[in-house]
Design a protein around this motif. Structure first.
Motif, PDB file in Angstrom:
ATOM      1  N   LYS A 192      -8.931   2.853 -10.584  1.00  0.00           N
ATOM      2  CA  LYS A 192      -9.331   4.408 -10.176  1.00  0.00           C
ATOM      3  C   LYS A 192      -9.985   4.184  -8.902  1.00  0.00           C
ATOM      4  CE  LYS A 192     -10.475   6.568 -14.688  1.00  0.00           C
ATOM      5  NZ  LYS A 192     -11.335   7.060 -15.608  1.00  0.00           N
ATOM      6  N   SER A 193     -10.507   2.886  -8.557  1.00  0.00           N
ATOM      7  CA  SER A 193     -11.146   2.799  -7.166  1.00  0.00           C
ATOM      8  C   SER A 193     -10.071   2.759  -6.062  1.00  0.00           C
ATOM      9  CB  SER A 193     -11.914   1.446  -7.175  1.00  0.00           C
ATOM     10  OG  SER A 193     -11.156   0.192  -7.602  1.00  0.00           O
ATOM     11  N   THR A 194      -8.893   1.920  -6.601  1.00  0.00           N
ATOM     12  CA  THR A 194      -7.682   2.077  -5.661  1.00  0.00           C
ATOM     13  C   THR A 194      -6.915   3.315  -5.411  1.00  0.00           C
ATOM     14  OG1 THR A 194      -7.160  -0.320  -6.448  1.00  0.00           O
ATOM     15  CG2 THR A 194      -5.389   0.942  -5.243  1.00  0.00           C
ATOM     16  N   LEU A 220      -8.485   6.293  -5.697  1.00  0.00           N
ATOM     17  CA  LEU A 220      -9.282   7.113  -4.768  1.00  0.00           C
ATOM     18  C   LEU A 220      -9.159   6.685  -3.525  1.00  0.00           C
ATOM     19  CD1 LEU A 220     -12.452   7.199  -6.976  1.00  0.00           C
ATOM     20  CD2 LEU A 220     -10.859   9.331  -6.600  1.00  0.00           C
ATOM     21  N   ARG A 221      -8.945   5.607  -3.005  1.00  0.00           N
ATOM     22  CA  ARG A 221      -8.743   5.250  -1.541  1.00  0.00           C
ATOM     23  C   ARG A 221      -7.315   5.681  -0.837  1.00  0.00           C
ATOM     24  NH1 ARG A 221     -10.775   0.143  -3.206  1.00  0.00           N
ATOM     25  NH2 ARG A 221      -8.765  -0.751  -3.487  1.00  0.00           N
ATOM     26  N   LEU A 222      -6.359   5.650  -1.869  1.00  0.00           N
ATOM     27  CA  LEU A 222      -4.989   5.917  -1.557  1.00  0.00           C
ATOM     28  C   LEU A 222      -4.735   7.478  -1.379  1.00  0.00           C
ATOM     29  CD1 LEU A 222      -2.980   3.385  -3.664  1.00  0.00           C
ATOM     30  CD2 LEU A 222      -3.084   3.319  -1.205  1.00  0.00           C
ATOM     31  N   ALA A 268       0.873  -1.170   0.016  1.00  0.00           N
ATOM     32  CA  ALA A 268      -0.185   0.101  -0.128  1.00  0.00           C
ATOM     33  C   ALA A 268       0.748   1.106   0.088  1.00  0.00           C
ATOM     34  CB  ALA A 268      -0.873   0.056   1.135  1.00  0.00           C
ATOM     35  N   ARG A 312      -5.817  13.718   3.297  1.00  0.00           N
ATOM     36  CA  ARG A 312      -5.777  13.982   4.765  1.00  0.00           C
ATOM     37  C   ARG A 312      -4.264  14.348   5.201  1.00  0.00           C
ATOM     38  NH1 ARG A 312      -9.227   9.389   4.680  1.00  0.00           N
ATOM     39  NH2 ARG A 312      -7.730   7.868   5.323  1.00  0.00           N
ATOM     40  N   ALA A 351      -7.408   9.563  -0.841  1.00  0.00           N
ATOM     41  CA  ALA A 351      -8.094  10.242   0.126  1.00  0.00           C
ATOM     42  C   ALA A 351      -6.901  10.160   1.211  1.00  0.00           C
ATOM     43  CB  ALA A 351      -9.036   9.123   0.650  1.00  0.00           C
ATOM     44  N   SER A 352      -6.260   9.063   1.813  1.00  0.00           N
ATOM     45  CA  SER A 352      -5.100   9.113   2.648  1.00  0.00           C
ATOM     46  C   SER A 352      -4.257  10.066   2.331  1.00  0.00           C
ATOM     47  CB  SER A 352      -4.442   7.642   2.712  1.00  0.00           C
ATOM     48  OG  SER A 352      -5.451   6.965   3.245  1.00  0.00           O
TER      49      SER A 352
END
Length: 216
Positions: A45-47, A49-51, A14, A57, A53-54
């Motif tokens: 794209k789904s992966t 977006l998750r990364l 990750a 932050r 977002a982190s």
């Protein structure tokens, strides 16, 4: 082409993927779309977006309004400034020590750091002897030969005579941070003839200099 940062086999997947997003940006690019980041990293794209977002932050990425584009965030600038300040501090502390070593011993004084399977000469003050090894800062040398190379591979104070070059010798010792991390190798180098005559004195002088730097 996917941008994949080099990592050892035991690296965290990750983290590698998150770094590939940051490394996808090229110099001068203000923002990139999700589609372009997917193309450059090879991630779904789904992966992404998750990364992202982190990373958002943490302040390492910022979303550009409704345009669905992303740019590098201010946290990365802060990291860069801290890294630059750390390098300046290291230089400010080490150069006076290197000058003093060169003046006291007459030999060339250097500070090496590890660069992959090589050692990089970061700072150097040439000795006063006419016969010496000339080596400008920025030079890369093998990690498996020479006193500084052995130190960067985990050895303590080390003396080598004629190992990298039959005419040259060196003594090196590790420099550690306050947390115990190995920062690099402090080194005195000169001719094999001179080192055979004053090996113990040079080792003692270098050890005293390293002791003064302890907890840098």
């Amino acid at each position: 082409m996917a941008v994949k940062p080099a990592a050892p086999p035991e690296g965290v997947g990750a983290v590698d993927r998150a770094l590939s997003i940051l490394l996808a940006y090229r110099a001068g690019e203000a923002a990139l779309s999700l589609a372009e980041l997917a193309r450059r990293t090879g991630l779904y794209k789904s992966t992404l977006l998750r990364l992202m977002a982190s990373l958002e932050r943490a302040g390492m990425l910022l979303r550009e309004g409704s345009a669905a584009e992303w740019r590098l965030g201010p946290a990365l600038v802060g990291l860069g400034l801290r890294a630059a300040a750390s390098e300046s501090l290291l230089e400010a502390v080490l150069l006076p020590v290197l000058r003093r070593l060169a003046e006291e011993t007459g030999e060339s004084a250097s500070f090496y750091v590890r660069d992959g399977e090589n050692r990089l000469c970061r700072f150097r003050i040439e000795g006063r002897h006419a016969v010496r090894d000339h080596l400008p800062p920025g030079s890369l040398l093998p990690l498996d030969r020479g006193a500084a190379g052995h130190v960067l591979r985990g050895a303590g104070l080390t003396v080598t005579i004629g190992e990298r070059d039959p005419e040259l010798a060196a003594v090196a010792a590790p420099v550690h941070s306050a947390s115990g991390a190995l920062l690099g190798a402090l080194c005195l180098s000169g001719t094999a003839t001179r080192f055979m005559q004053k090996r113990e004195a040079l080792s003692a002088t270098l050890a005293a200099a390293v002791a003064a730097l302890r907890g840098l």
